[in-house]
Design an enzyme around this catalytic site. Structure first.
Site, mmCIF file in Angstrom:
data_model
loop_
_atom_site.group_PDB
_atom_site.id
_atom_site.type_symbol
_atom_site.label_atom_id
_atom_site.label_comp_id
_atom_site.label_asym_id
_atom_site.label_seq_id
_atom_site.Cartn_x
_atom_site.Cartn_y
_atom_site.Cartn_z
ATOM 1 N N ASN A 102 2.116 4.895 1.709
ATOM 2 C CA ASN A 102 2.238 5.272 3.112
ATOM 3 C C ASN A 102 2.387 6.761 3.350
ATOM 4 O O ASN A 102 1.701 7.302 4.183
ATOM 5 C CB ASN A 102 3.423 4.542 3.752
ATOM 6 C CG ASN A 102 3.370 4.600 5.261
ATOM 7 O OD1 ASN A 102 2.304 4.398 5.845
ATOM 8 N ND2 ASN A 102 4.498 4.875 5.899
ATOM 9 N N ARG A 138 0.863 -1.175 0.000
ATOM 10 C CA ARG A 138 0.000 0.000 0.000
ATOM 11 C C ARG A 138 0.901 1.226 0.000
ATOM 12 O O ARG A 138 2.122 1.113 0.153
ATOM 13 C CB ARG A 138 -0.925 0.019 1.223
ATOM 14 C CG ARG A 138 -0.221 0.200 2.570
ATOM 15 C CD ARG A 138 -1.241 0.503 3.668
ATOM 16 N NE ARG A 138 -0.675 0.567 5.005
ATOM 17 C CZ ARG A 138 -0.088 1.638 5.537
ATOM 18 N NH1 ARG A 138 0.073 2.751 4.823
ATOM 19 N NH2 ARG A 138 0.374 1.606 6.780
ATOM 20 N N ASP A 173 9.036 7.912 11.813
ATOM 21 C CA ASP A 173 7.837 7.874 10.989
ATOM 22 C C ASP A 173 7.875 9.089 10.049
ATOM 23 O O ASP A 173 8.865 9.309 9.364
ATOM 24 C CB ASP A 173 6.599 7.852 11.891
ATOM 25 C CG ASP A 173 5.379 7.249 11.218
ATOM 26 O OD1 ASP A 173 5.109 7.595 10.059
ATOM 27 O OD2 ASP A 173 4.677 6.443 11.856
ATOM 28 N N ASN A 194 8.849 6.166 4.666
ATOM 29 C CA ASN A 194 8.242 7.355 5.262
ATOM 30 C C ASN A 194 8.957 8.600 4.763
ATOM 31 O O ASN A 194 9.951 8.520 4.071
ATOM 32 C CB ASN A 194 8.252 7.275 6.791
ATOM 33 C CG ASN A 194 6.915 6.799 7.352
ATOM 34 O OD1 ASN A 194 5.881 7.418 7.141
ATOM 35 N ND2 ASN A 194 6.945 5.672 8.045
#
Length: 289
Positions: A102, A100, A194, A146
């Site tokens: 992100n 997917r 992140d 990220n």
């Protein structure tokens, strides 16, 4: 002075992510990836609205011609909030069905940069892409991507290998390609890097999933500050407000036990805190059409 974060919307998102300040609207947008939702609010957390997404939207970023570009597994869609209509833009990664999208960001030239990841968080099937009407791959072999985010002089792109606990820096070439991949910082403490944001001084702000904080680094990679949160999973910040001196932070309840949720009841909420140095203006996606 940086202030302590306060929760301005305790919505309990499973995986709150991708905050972005929309300058024309004076509003913040962000997603709950696992909740299949897009949220909007003003700078105080008021004037709230929520839309359902047709899947796991990793990012939703504003476009020059209105609306947003949404990153869903294997595809980009255009979303018009007024009509709630989705229009296909492009598809990709048919050979990576477990992936997917992100996280994403917009370059000064209107190009969209984004990463894919293994949704099971195990295989190194994630990659970094640029889309400007044509899709190009610029890095590969990452489990969870990220970032990405650019320095104020547009010469450096930061991109994160979350499970590797490393943020890389790249030189941005005149033709838009990347070179000289190198380690910018390695996270030594608790948590995993992140989302990333860069302020107007070039300092790099990294949210720590599982680390209950956001860390600020100088362009040289020196740790300058750590902003502590009352929740474990901080996912990304975005600078907004009229002077770009408010940092909005998304968080996640994902992966927390009942005991951990009881100890951190604001997990998954949207937080805000003041910063001394303003962020960079949000660029709008423009594919030159």
């Amino acid at each position: 002075m940086t202030t302590a974060p306060t929760c301005i919307w305790p919505l309990g998102a499973t995986l709150g992510e991708g905050p972005v300040w929309h300058p024309a609207e004076g509003a913040l947008y962000f997603v709950d990836i696992k909740g299949h939702q897009l949220h909007r609010c003003d700078a105080t957390g008021g004037d709230r609205k929520t839309w359902q997404m047709p899947g796991e939207a990793g990012f939703v970023l504003p476009a020059q011609d209105g609306g947003f570009i949404c990153g869903l597994p294997g595809r980009l869609l255009h979303f018009d909030p007024a009509t709630e209509a989705f229009t296909p833009v492009t598809t990709f990664e048919a050979d990576r069905p477990g992936n997917r999208l992100n996280d994403g960001g917009v370059a000064h030239d209107g190009a969209l940069w984004f990463g894919s990841m293994d949704n099971a968080e195990a295989a190194a099937s994630g990659a970094l892409y640029r889309y400007d009407g044509a899709l190009t791959r610029h890095d590969d072999g990452i489990v969870i991507t990220n970032g990405p985010a650019f320095s104020p002089d547009r010469q450096t792109l930061y991109h994160t290998d979350t499970l590797g606990k490393v943020v890389h820096a790249f030189d941005v070439q005149p033709d838009g390609t990347l070179a000289n991949k190198r380690v910018f910082v390695t996270i030594a403490g608790s948590g995993y890097p992140d989302g990333t944001a860069v302020d107007s001084a070039g300092d790099v702000w990294i949210a720590l999933f599982g680390g209950a904080r956001v860390e600020r680094y100088s362009p040289a990679g020196e740790l300058l500050e750590a902003v502590q949160f009352p929740v474990p999973n901080v996912t990304k910040i975005a600078f907004g407000g009229p002077d770009l001196k408010t940092a909005f932070a998304t968080t996640a309840a994902k992966g927390l036990t009942d005991e951990q949720l009881a100890a951190a009841p604001l997990a998954g909420g949207l937080f805000a805190f003041a910063v001394a140095t303003p962020g960079l203006p949000q660029h709008l996606i423009n594919f030159g059409k």
